[in-house]
Design an enzyme around this catalytic site. Structure first.
Site, PDB file in Angstrom:
ATOM      1  CG  ASP A   1       9.881  -7.903   4.439  1.00 39.73           C
ATOM      2  OD1 ASP A   1       9.258  -6.834   4.608  1.00 39.73           O
ATOM      3  OD2 ASP A   1      10.289  -8.591   5.386  1.00 39.73           O
TER       4      ASP A   1
ATOM      5  N   GLY B   1      15.034   6.143   4.550  1.00 37.56           N
ATOM      6  CA  GLY B   1      15.350   5.154   5.584  1.00 37.56           C
ATOM      7  C   GLY B   1      16.741   5.350   6.171  1.00 37.56           C
TER       8      GLY B   1
ATOM      9  CG  HIS C   1      -2.005  -1.027   1.161  1.00 32.81           C
ATOM     10  ND1 HIS C   1      -3.322  -0.731   1.382  1.00 32.81           N
ATOM     11  CD2 HIS C   1      -1.967  -2.339   0.863  1.00 32.81           C
ATOM     12  CE1 HIS C   1      -4.046  -1.829   1.243  1.00 32.81           C
ATOM     13  NE2 HIS C   1      -3.238  -2.822   0.929  1.00 32.81           N
ATOM     14  CG  ASN C   2       5.586   2.602   0.587  1.00 36.45           C
ATOM     15  OD1 ASN C   2       5.652   3.483  -0.264  1.00 36.45           O
ATOM     16  ND2 ASN C   2       6.457   2.489   1.567  1.00 36.45           N
TER      17      ASN C   2
HETATM   18  P1  IMP Z   1       9.536  -2.981   4.546  1.00 37.10           P
HETATM   19  O1  IMP Z   1       8.538  -2.040   3.996  1.00 37.10           O
HETATM   20  O2  IMP Z   1       9.031  -3.886   5.627  1.00 37.10           O
HETATM   21  O3  IMP Z   1      10.268  -3.729   3.473  1.00 37.10           O
HETATM   22  O4  IMP Z   1      10.574  -2.030   5.320  1.00 37.10           O
HETATM   23  C1  IMP Z   1      11.854  -1.911   4.948  1.00 37.10           C
HETATM   24  C2  IMP Z   1      12.571  -0.870   5.794  1.00 37.10           C
HETATM   25  O5  IMP Z   1      13.960  -1.134   5.665  1.00 37.10           O
HETATM   26  C3  IMP Z   1      12.371   0.534   5.273  1.00 37.10           C
HETATM   27  O6  IMP Z   1      11.389   1.209   5.963  1.00 37.10           O
HETATM   28  C4  IMP Z   1      13.744   1.167   5.519  1.00 37.10           C
HETATM   29  O7  IMP Z   1      13.814   1.615   6.813  1.00 37.10           O
HETATM   30  C5  IMP Z   1      14.705   0.019   5.422  1.00 37.10           C
HETATM   31  N1  IMP Z   1      15.271   0.000   4.073  1.00 37.10           N
HETATM   32  C6  IMP Z   1      14.984  -0.884   3.088  1.00 37.10           C
HETATM   33  N2  IMP Z   1      15.640  -0.575   1.962  1.00 37.10           N
HETATM   34  C7  IMP Z   1      16.343   0.552   2.233  1.00 37.10           C
HETATM   35  C8  IMP Z   1      17.202   1.379   1.456  1.00 37.10           C
HETATM   36  O8  IMP Z   1      17.444   1.178   0.248  1.00 37.10           O
HETATM   37  N3  IMP Z   1      17.734   2.437   2.082  1.00 37.10           N
HETATM   38  C9  IMP Z   1      17.485   2.727   3.381  1.00 37.10           C
HETATM   39  N4  IMP Z   1      16.681   2.003   4.143  1.00 37.10           N
HETATM   40  C10 IMP Z   1      16.116   0.913   3.580  1.00 37.10           C
END
Ligand code: IMP
Length: 292
Positions: free
Chosen positions: A76, A163, A16-17
């Protein structure tokens, strides 16, 4: 052997992102595939209850594939710090709290490392990881993994990306992901590596064609960027993108009335939102066509 996708296939992006859907769409559009988001189809987002990246990617992809009766792709991802036993790992997003404040999440990482081990040069080892899962409505799945290894720096450097980018320096480079231009990061990122594995296995027979540049504003991309801002540096980068967008469209309409209303709304109703994000959203609103 992984089942392959053909041109014209509709692929549900199990998220949903808006930022993620937009990013995946950018990757698959040249192969004649169309991404629709699970959100747009009204599908519920399942809770990420598995203990691994692979398990959570599978769980999300299967729920979307079955719910939409279409192939679905989920990802993920997260940051793994070696001396923290892989934390924050699958909890990377959750360390940022309900406000998605990654300034806070990065401080937490630095604090945990310093408290447990001290912070010795050249910096603790860490890696980003991305696991993509393609699921079919009949329950078949295939997963693809990408990693990028490097070290952490503190204090953070740079306002690009999102992030944990400003605290991560990939091996063989001096700049953090937050200091690199987006193209530099994408050339080596964990997500690109996972996507390359996906592309080879699933899109192997399709050739990429350039996508006609869209003259319209990339509204989804801008909204996704605004919603991820947590620091002053990130706001500065966002303003750079917003200015470039206005210039490209040759019609810098900025509506101060909308700016005021957006600021009042944000400050009034979401006073605990990081202030740089509030400003980004208000600035973006001021450049949109709708009137207050
Ligand atoms: P997801 O939506 O559960 O996959 O959350 C992944 C989380 O990992 C994100 O909110 C970021 O905090 C971190 N993350 C994943 N990929 C990156 C990246 O390319 N750069 C910085 N943080 C990342």
């Amino acid at each position: 052997m992984t089942r392959t996708l053909t041109r014209g296939t509709k692929l549900v992006v199990a998220s949903h992102n808006k930022g993620k859907v937009w990013e995946i769409n950018q990757l698959i559009a040249p192969y004649g595939l169309e991404a629709v988001s699970a959100g747009a189809l009204g599908l519920e987002e399942p809770e990420e209850t598995e203990p691994t990246f692979e398990g959570n990617a599978k769980l999300k992809a299967l729920a979307a594939a079955k719910g939409a009766n279409l192939p679905a792709l989920a990802d993920d991802s997260g940051l793994e710090v070696e001396c923290l036993g892989g934390a924050p790992g699958i909890f990377s997003a959750r360390w940022a709290g309900p406000q998605k404040d990654f300034g806070l999440a990065m401080e937490k990482v630095a604090h945990e490392i310093t408290a447990r081990h001290g912070w010795a040069a050249p910096g603790p080892r860490a890696n980003f990881i991305s696991v993509l899962c393609l699921a079919w409505p009949d329950g078949e799945t295939a997963t693809f993994e990408g990693r990028v290894f490097g070290r952490l720096v503190w204090p953070t450097r740079g306002g690009n990306g999102f992030g944990y980018d400003p605290m991560f320096v990939p091996d063989g480079h001096d700049l953090t992901f937050g200091e690199m231009e987006p193209a530099g990061k994408y050339a080596i990122s964990h997500r690109t590596r996972a996507f390359d594995a996906f592309r080879k296995a699933v899109l192997g027979d399709l050739s990429a064609e350039p996508v006609r540049p869209n003259a319209d504003r990339d509204a989804d991309g801008l909204h996704a960027a605004a919603a991820n801002i947590s620091t002053r540096e990130e706001l500065k980068t966002f303003v750079k993108y917003l200015s470039a967008d206005l210039e490209r469209r040759g019609q810098p309409r900025v509506n101060l009335g909308t700016l005021m209303v957006a600021l009042e709304d944000s400050v009034g109703e979401k006073s605990d939102e990081p202030r740089w994000r509030t400003l980004a959203k208000a600035l973006l609103a001021a450049t949109e066509a709708k009137q207050p």
